[in-house]
Scaffold this active site. Structure first.
Site, PDB file in Angstrom:
ATOM      1  CD  GLU A 225      -3.025  -0.877   0.283  1.00 32.75           C
ATOM      2  OE1 GLU A 225      -3.229   0.259  -0.165  1.00 32.75           O
ATOM      3  OE2 GLU A 225      -3.689  -1.863  -0.060  1.00 32.75           O
ATOM      4  CB  CYS A 259      -1.513   7.603   1.631  1.00 31.76           C
ATOM      5  SG  CYS A 259      -2.943   6.845   2.403  1.00 31.76           S
TER       6      CYS A 259
HETATM    7  P1  NAD Z   1       8.767   4.652   4.232  1.00 34.04           P
HETATM    8  O1  NAD Z   1       8.528   3.879   2.988  1.00 34.04           O
HETATM    9  O2  NAD Z   1       9.952   5.521   4.319  1.00 34.04           O
HETATM   10  O3  NAD Z   1       8.872   3.631   5.483  1.00 34.04           O
HETATM   11  C1  NAD Z   1       7.847   2.702   5.768  1.00 34.04           C
HETATM   12  C2  NAD Z   1       8.424   1.562   6.592  1.00 34.04           C
HETATM   13  O4  NAD Z   1       9.388   0.849   5.824  1.00 34.04           O
HETATM   14  C3  NAD Z   1       9.146   2.004   7.861  1.00 34.04           C
HETATM   15  O5  NAD Z   1       8.833   1.101   8.886  1.00 34.04           O
HETATM   16  C4  NAD Z   1      10.613   1.921   7.455  1.00 34.04           C
HETATM   17  O6  NAD Z   1      11.496   1.721   8.531  1.00 34.04           O
HETATM   18  C5  NAD Z   1      10.593   0.687   6.561  1.00 34.04           C
HETATM   19  N1  NAD Z   1      11.689   0.581   5.590  1.00 34.04           N
HETATM   20  C6  NAD Z   1      12.462   1.584   5.072  1.00 34.04           C
HETATM   21  N2  NAD Z   1      13.318   1.076   4.159  1.00 34.04           N
HETATM   22  C7  NAD Z   1      13.086  -0.267   4.096  1.00 34.04           C
HETATM   23  C8  NAD Z   1      13.622  -1.339   3.318  1.00 34.04           C
HETATM   24  N3  NAD Z   1      14.587  -1.128   2.408  1.00 34.04           N
HETATM   25  N4  NAD Z   1      13.130  -2.581   3.508  1.00 34.04           N
HETATM   26  C9  NAD Z   1      12.138  -2.804   4.391  1.00 34.04           C
HETATM   27  N5  NAD Z   1      11.588  -1.843   5.165  1.00 34.04           N
HETATM   28  C10 NAD Z   1      12.050  -0.581   5.005  1.00 34.04           C
HETATM   29  O7  NAD Z   1       7.409   5.467   4.498  1.00 34.04           O
HETATM   30  P2  NAD Z   1       7.065   6.470   5.691  1.00 34.04           P
HETATM   31  O8  NAD Z   1       7.826   7.739   5.502  1.00 34.04           O
HETATM   32  O9  NAD Z   1       7.123   5.747   6.984  1.00 34.04           O
HETATM   33  O10 NAD Z   1       5.490   6.732   5.401  1.00 34.04           O
HETATM   34  C11 NAD Z   1       5.012   7.650   4.484  1.00 34.04           C
HETATM   35  C12 NAD Z   1       4.642   6.947   3.181  1.00 34.04           C
HETATM   36  O11 NAD Z   1       3.632   5.956   3.423  1.00 34.04           O
HETATM   37  C13 NAD Z   1       4.018   7.894   2.170  1.00 34.04           C
HETATM   38  O12 NAD Z   1       4.524   7.608   0.891  1.00 34.04           O
HETATM   39  C14 NAD Z   1       2.524   7.552   2.248  1.00 34.04           C
HETATM   40  O13 NAD Z   1       1.810   7.919   1.099  1.00 34.04           O
HETATM   41  C15 NAD Z   1       2.567   6.084   2.487  1.00 34.04           C
HETATM   42  N6  NAD Z   1       1.312   5.583   3.043  1.00 34.04           N
HETATM   43  C16 NAD Z   1       0.468   4.874   2.235  1.00 34.04           C
HETATM   44  C17 NAD Z   1      -0.768   4.411   2.733  1.00 34.04           C
HETATM   45  C18 NAD Z   1      -1.727   3.633   1.866  1.00 34.04           C
HETATM   46  O14 NAD Z   1      -2.689   3.104   2.392  1.00 34.04           O
HETATM   47  N7  NAD Z   1      -1.525   3.542   0.566  1.00 34.04           N
HETATM   48  C19 NAD Z   1      -1.104   4.659   4.062  1.00 34.04           C
HETATM   49  C20 NAD Z   1      -0.212   5.380   4.863  1.00 34.04           C
HETATM   50  C21 NAD Z   1       1.001   5.833   4.340  1.00 34.04           C
END
Ligand code: NAD
Length: 449
Positions: A225, A259
């Site tokens: 997502e 998001c």
């Molecule tokens: P992010 O992608 O930076 O991090 C998300 C998670 O992934 C964190 O727990 C992080 O530690 C982990 N992570 C980072 N690098 C990784 C890797 N290489 N392998 C595995 N895990 C890793 O996102 P964020 O800044 O925490 O959240 C904001 C983003 O989330 C925005 O893009 C937003 O649009 C999206 N979002 C989407 C939805 C949806 O339902 N589509 C809902 C909420 C947030």
């Protein structure tokens, strides 16, 4: 240790132990061992435990909501509301999951097939910080209901509220079925690489792509997502005052860290001045501050990194010819004033890349057809909204390529429908029958009649 700071004040809220990467394989193996009995309990018994567990979140929503707001910054009423949302309809949520997972019998003239939905085994849930309890909940709950054990890795920005969520559920759940690990990319990568069967990820498009690549080698299941760049179309004949109010609410909610925030607004040239006036009035009515203050509408950015990213996009847009209609400068600490930019053009970074901040970007168009064309010219496809005379708005809505389209309303669907992203915004669902079923392996057993 992983320290968690209040983004409004900078104070230390608390800390948790960072999970050594070297321990993650053993944690996954503990989950695998616990999963066998969890599966054997059956879906009804699992549901009964999860109903009891999640109701405790509602009982503690005041305290947990305060923790959430101190750690993440959103207004306290939203923080408490988010905690409550994990338990207030839990009985109905669980009923829906039981129905989605129930075996189905399909027969033709000669064969009788039972279609089972079995757990995969161990599910890794990796979640972001912007809805720091509901995102873990919406990945862990359906995974657990389907009979999987779960290892959750919440965002390093909001470890405390995620740990509190796991602790409350673990007062009721069997040991090892739901575990939480803490850390950033390294722990996320190690969990993806570990012996897990399914990865349920909510977060950015960039990290989603990396996870998908990492899973290609052994074809692990993934649910992604991802981020969005949601358009709002203000069609010819729309009520410009209510559009301005909607745009302000949907661009500035959670300080734009949603998001499905409205990040691009397409409006006809002849309507732009009036629309922008209403939007700016609504922006001016928003109070920015610490989420613990009851009058706050817009809290801080989660981090200085996120604040700088948003300010850089605003500055670049202005350098390229956009003008500030409201806000922009005048930020302090991690707070950014609700900002309205006009004169934004389709080629600017702020019109193309996810902003994730309290910025409403107005792009003026010749006509509704141009608005539809530009709205669709993006690799993202999460939500979209279209406002205007009902028939014209419904017709325009059907031409939009997003996963969730709101016509004269926000993009969310009726109860029971999934949360779904199209194109590069998604690779799966949250909720709904489709969402519940993606945590289970379909297995057919067929006999001759
Ligand atoms: P992010 O992608 O930076 O991090 C998300 C998670 O992934 C964190 O727990 C992080 O530690 C982990 N992570 C980072 N690098 C990784 C890797 N290489 N392998 C595995 N895990 C890793 O996102 P964020 O800044 O925490 O959240 C904001 C983003 O989330 C925005 O893009 C937003 O649009 C999206 N979002 C989407 C939805 C949806 O339902 N589509 C809902 C909420 C947030």
């Amino acid at each position: 240790m992983l320290q968690s700071h209040n983004p409004a004040t900078g104070e230390l809220v608390g800390e948790v132990a960072t999970t050594p990467v070297s321990e993650i394989d053993a944690i996954v193996e503990r989950a695998r061992a616990a999963q066998v009995e969890w599966d054997a309990m059956g879906v009804e018994a699992r549901g009964a435990l999860l109903v009891t567990a999640c109701k405790r979140l509602v009982d503690r929503s005041e305290d947990l909501g305060k923790l959430l707001t101190r750690e993440m910054g959103k207004p306290l009423a939203s923080g408490i509301g988010e905690v409550k949302s994990c338990g207030s309809s839990i009985a109905a949520d669980v009923e829906g999951m039981i129905a989605a997972l129930r075996p189905e019998v399909v027969e033709d003239k000669h064969i009788r097939t039972t279609q089972y939905r079995d757990p995969y085994g161990v599910c890794a849930a990796i979640t972001p910080w912007n809805f720091p309890i509901s995102m873990p909940h919406w990945m862990c709950l359906p995974a657990l209901m389907a009979g999987n054990a779960v290892v959750l890795k919440p965002s390093e920005e909001t470890p405390l509220i995620a740990q509190a969520y796991v602790d409350v559920l673990n007062e009721v759940l069997p040991t090892g079925v739901l575990q939480c690990i803490h850390g950033a990319d390294d722990q996320g990568k190690a969990l993806v690489a570990a012996n897990v069967d399914l990865i349920a990820f909510t977060g950015s498009r960039e990290v989603g792509k990396k996870i998908l690549q990492s899973c290609a080698g052994d074809l692990k299941r993934v649910v992604l997502e991802l981020g969005g760049k949601d358009p709002m179309l203000v069609l010819d004949g729309a009520d410009l005052e209510s559009c301005g109010v909607f745009a302000a609410n949907n661009s500035f909610r959670n300080a734009g860290q949603v998001c499905v925030s409205t990040e691009r607004i397409y409006v006809g040239k002849s309507s732009a001045d009036a629309f922008i006036r209403h939007l700016c009035n609504a922006a001016a009515a928003k109070t920015v501050g610490d989420g613990m203050n009851s009058e706050t509408d817009v809290g801080p950015m989660i981090s200085t990194r996120q604040r700088d990213h948003v300010l850089e996009q605003i500055d670049a847009a202005i350098a390229d010819g956009a003008t500030l209609a409201h806000g922009g400068q005048g930020h302090h600490g991690q707070f950014i004033m609700p900002t309205v930019l006009r004169g934004v053009t389709h080629d600017m970074a702020i019109a193309k890349e996810e902003t994730f901040g309290p910025v409403a970007c107005v792009i003026e168009v010749e006509d509704d057809a141009e608005a539809i064309r530009l709205a669709n010219d993006t690799p993202f496809g999460l939500g979209a909204v279209v406002f205007g005379p009902q028939k014209a708005a419904e017709a325009a809505g059907r031409k939009l390529r997003a996963g969730m389209i709101g016509v004269n309303k926000s993009c969310g669907g009726a109860e029971g429908t999934p949360w779904v992203g199209a194109q590069e915004s998604g690779y799966g669902f949250h909720g709904g029958k489709e969402g519940h079923r993606q945590f289970a392996q379909v297995r057919l057993v067929s006999t001759r009649k």
